[in-house]
Design a protein around this motif. Structure first.
Motif, PDB file in Angstrom:
ATOM      1  N   PRO A  78      79.342   4.457 -10.569  1.00  0.00           N
ATOM      2  CA  PRO A  78      79.271   3.121 -10.802  1.00  0.00           C
ATOM      3  C   PRO A  78      77.480   2.984 -10.771  1.00  0.00           C
ATOM      4  N   ALA A 114      82.378  -1.998  -7.617  1.00  0.00           N
ATOM      5  CA  ALA A 114      82.754  -0.855  -7.088  1.00  0.00           C
ATOM      6  C   ALA A 114      82.679  -0.633  -5.680  1.00  0.00           C
ATOM      7  N   LEU A 161      89.871   0.223 -12.533  1.00  0.00           N
ATOM      8  CA  LEU A 161      89.839   0.759 -11.204  1.00  0.00           C
ATOM      9  C   LEU A 161      91.438   1.210 -11.081  1.00  0.00           C
ATOM     10  N   ALA A 188      88.457   5.259  -5.002  1.00  0.00           N
ATOM     11  CA  ALA A 188      88.153   4.211  -5.819  1.00  0.00           C
ATOM     12  C   ALA A 188      87.446   4.862  -6.982  1.00  0.00           C
ATOM     13  N   ASP A 189      88.269   5.174  -7.805  1.00  0.00           N
ATOM     14  CA  ASP A 189      87.888   5.910  -9.180  1.00  0.00           C
ATOM     15  C   ASP A 189      88.053   4.834 -10.325  1.00  0.00           C
ATOM     16  N   ILE A 190      86.615   4.664 -11.008  1.00  0.00           N
ATOM     17  CA  ILE A 190      86.346   3.811 -11.996  1.00  0.00           C
ATOM     18  C   ILE A 190      86.150   4.619 -13.333  1.00  0.00           C
ATOM     19  N   PHE A 218      85.814  -2.171  -4.441  1.00  0.00           N
ATOM     20  CA  PHE A 218      86.876  -1.259  -4.482  1.00  0.00           C
ATOM     21  C   PHE A 218      86.887  -0.368  -3.590  1.00  0.00           C
ATOM     22  N   GLU A 219      85.715   0.091  -3.266  1.00  0.00           N
ATOM     23  CA  GLU A 219      85.666   1.266  -2.154  1.00  0.00           C
ATOM     24  C   GLU A 219      86.074   0.548  -0.535  1.00  0.00           C
ATOM     25  N   TYR A 230      86.314  -1.767 -17.572  1.00  0.00           N
ATOM     26  CA  TYR A 230      86.412  -0.505 -16.712  1.00  0.00           C
ATOM     27  C   TYR A 230      87.680  -0.475 -15.980  1.00  0.00           C
ATOM     28  N   VAL A 284      79.117  -3.662 -12.464  1.00  0.00           N
ATOM     29  CA  VAL A 284      79.972  -2.679 -11.814  1.00  0.00           C
ATOM     30  C   VAL A 284      79.893  -2.222 -10.412  1.00  0.00           C
TER      31      VAL A 284
END
Length: 184
Positions: free
Chosen positions: A29, A41, A142, A150-152, A44-45, A140, A37
């Motif tokens: 990110p 991100a 997620l 947390a893969d983007i 998301f993490e 993007y 992003v």
């Protein structure tokens, strides 16, 4: 076939399998061309970490996670739609704070290999402009299901991940789906 020929055949087969297995990697990110992003991100993490640390549920990832969930322990979670729903709820505030939009994305709907994730994107990119030819930036995916992380992925990369596509990627309204599901 002599020993040398057998070794060469094995080497060719391994090379072919390795080439076929090469899949796009998640992005970093910090190097994404869209500054929105990075805060998404981070959310998301935090979301994935909170799910993994939840004492009331056991989150699993990937195909082995699907097996664990389907064996019937009520504490197990990890089907891709469960990851999608939890990630969507966890990042929505931050996505909107960046002026972006979040929605679901599904590939192979109704077929083996059906997969769900969260798509975040710049609203300048209307839903009709992203599929079937996704933009290089501004959209993007997620996807925590694959590794429990947390893969983007860039949308353009994510849609190439399935080994087989029986049904084209489609955008979904996660809000509507969540309203129809009972809360646990």
């Amino acid at each position: 076939m002599n020993r040398r020929g057998g070794a060469a055949a094995c080497l060719c087969a391994a090379t072919a399998l390795t080439a076929c297995a090469a899949r796009p990697a998640p992005i970093d990110p910090a190097t994404a061309p869209d500054p929105q992003v990075a805060p998404i991100a981070a959310a998301f993490e935090r979301t994935v970490e909170a799910l993994r640390d939840d004492p009331d549920l056991d989150w699993h990832a990937g195909w082995t996670g699907n097996i664990a969930v389907n064996l019937g322990n009520p504490k197990d979670r990890g089907l891709c739609h469960q990851w999608r729903d939890a990630v969507y709820r966890g990042v929505l505030f931050d996505v909107r704070a960046q002026g972006w939009t979040a929605r679901g994305i599904t590939v192979n709907h109704g077929y083996a290999g059906e997969h769900h994730a969260v798509l975040v994107h710049n609203p300048i990119l209307g839903p009709g402009s992203m599929l079937p030819h996704p933009p290089e930036t501004g959209a993007y995916v997620l996807d925590a299901w694959r590794r429990g992380r947390a893969d983007i992925f860039r949308l353009a990369d994510w849609i190439t991940l399935p080994m087989r596509t029986d049904n084209a990627p489609a955008l979904t309204d996660v809000d509507a789906e969540l309203r129809r599901k009972p809360q646990r």
